[in-house]
Write an enzyme that holds these catalytic residues in place. Sequence first.
Site, short mmCIF file in Angstrom:
data_model
loop_
_atom_site.label_atom_id
_atom_site.label_comp_id
_atom_site.label_asym_id
_atom_site.label_seq_id
_atom_site.Cartn_x
_atom_site.Cartn_y
_atom_site.Cartn_z
CG ASN A 387 48.75 39.80 46.31
OD1 ASN A 387 48.01 40.72 46.02
ND2 ASN A 387 49.16 39.59 47.54
N GLY A 435 36.04 38.09 47.21
CA GLY A 435 35.80 37.58 48.56
C GLY A 435 35.43 38.69 49.52
CG HIS A 461 41.67 42.03 46.28
ND1 HIS A 461 41.60 43.32 46.76
CD2 HIS A 461 42.30 41.31 47.26
CE1 HIS A 461 42.16 43.39 47.95
NE2 HIS A 461 42.59 42.19 48.28
CE LYS A 537 39.36 35.10 59.34
NZ LYS A 537 39.68 35.38 57.91
#
Length: 538
Positions: A387, A435, A461, A537
């Site tokens: 980004n 990813g 991405h 996470k």
Amino acid sequence: PTFLKMNEDGHYQSKKTAGKGEGGKDTEFTVYKSSRSYQQECGFIKKISPNLYEIANGFVPNMKVSGRFYVNEHLEDIMFQELQSFCSQGGVGGFLPAVKQIANVASLPGIVGHSIAMPDVHSGYGFAIGNVAAFDMDDPNAIVSPGGVGFDINCGVRLIRTNLDEKDVKPVQEKLAQALFDHIPVGVGSKGVIPTKATDLVEALEMGMDWSIREGYAWAEDKEHCEEYGRMLAADPSKVSKRAQKRGLPQLGTLGAGNHYCEIQVVDEIYDEWSAKKMGIERKGQICVMVHSGSRGLGHQVATDALVEMEKAMARDKLFTNDKQLACARIQSQEGQDYLAGMSAAANYAWVNRSSMTFLVRQAFSKIFNATPDDLDMHVIYDVSHNIAKTEQHYVNGKLKNLLVHRKGSTRAFPPHHPLIPVDYQLCGQPVLIGGTMGTCSYVLTGTDKGMQETFGSTCHGAGRAMSRNKSRLKLDYQTVLSNLAEKGISIRVASPKLVMEEAPESYKDVTQVVETCHAAGISKKCIKLRPIAVVKG
């Protein structure tokens, strides 16, 4: 607004006030609403190769170049179903389909080449996520748009190798997952554990990874394997508001929530052994760690602040766009330069953030294996941004141009021998880290010359959303998602268990199909496949 007469291109138009222009007069621009059927819309979209579609001029008003998107037969249905749903609602609703957003970007002043989208593309704010667009720095009308970078400035991925094998980790897998969870602050509102004062933050915004190295939180060689060597030289901390700095100060060295993660991964397949060895990957079963995070609340605030200023600049400079979310300013305007300086500072923050978490990952492994990170060979393979907007040189119609390349949800993928990639990777090309979603595989690709020619040296991405977050929460059960991960032998530590539905594999496109599309199209090349065995996470 009340829509008036229909144009020849099948769009209704009406006048709408944008604000006070020069001389204090109201500035008006045209708002369009599509009246075309789905079949008519598809007439503007043509398949030009097995993995590439082109969107012709006229699909939306004022297109200056054509749009393009890469998909294969497994992914194309998602794109067209989204457009069909939009058309069935009469062209109005809460979102624009990705194909419309790609075309709207093609209408922005100063764009060159094509408005390009990767196979993981999905609807975003202004630009679609997965959109790449380049603007001519020598064109006085060319623009920069925060919507082409995203709110999480320099959200990116870092891959750290080890000399461990899966058999070394399996007996302590749960302990290791817990150690990572204990060391790395995760979740919404999480606070960093590395002591940081306001003066430290300002220095980090200016210095990027050089600050991390100076403070002892990164190895000197880490920056060699990082885009821009971990420091955007255009950064100016004074262009980052006090509110943004206040948000960023406690969050430095934190993972955050949403799709951010830290994963322990196993090398599952090696497609290009020569390139893999250049990266220190020598065998199947080797253990790596992937960290995915960005600039946290600081980057979000930098983007928000810029959008406010750019709306004023648009009214002053009489800049009109098809979508108000495409707020922009001329690159050379004060607003454009201020945004680029603030965005660069936020990018530096993100690199420091990932460096701080790398330090904590090394600490966790060192604790569990009773060995130094150096003894465990915990070197950074590469760190990519997905980004960001950067000034680069590319050939356009045979001429070398200085371009401002916006990559939102897409990754730089420079080919072998490019001067901006590390000496270690000069012969194999830049490592590109893709990813996966929670519990699915990730990939390492390498850049290609064809990608440089077709996509300004860019590729995908990640997986890309196929289902909205709201829909994911309604359709999926978090206990089921967690059980499915456990059945795969994946250890999981989550700060907010009820949010895992948003990140379940079912919410995303198939990352393997995304990667296969880029590989088949030749814009990047498969090198390594990684399989997760532990996920941390927010």
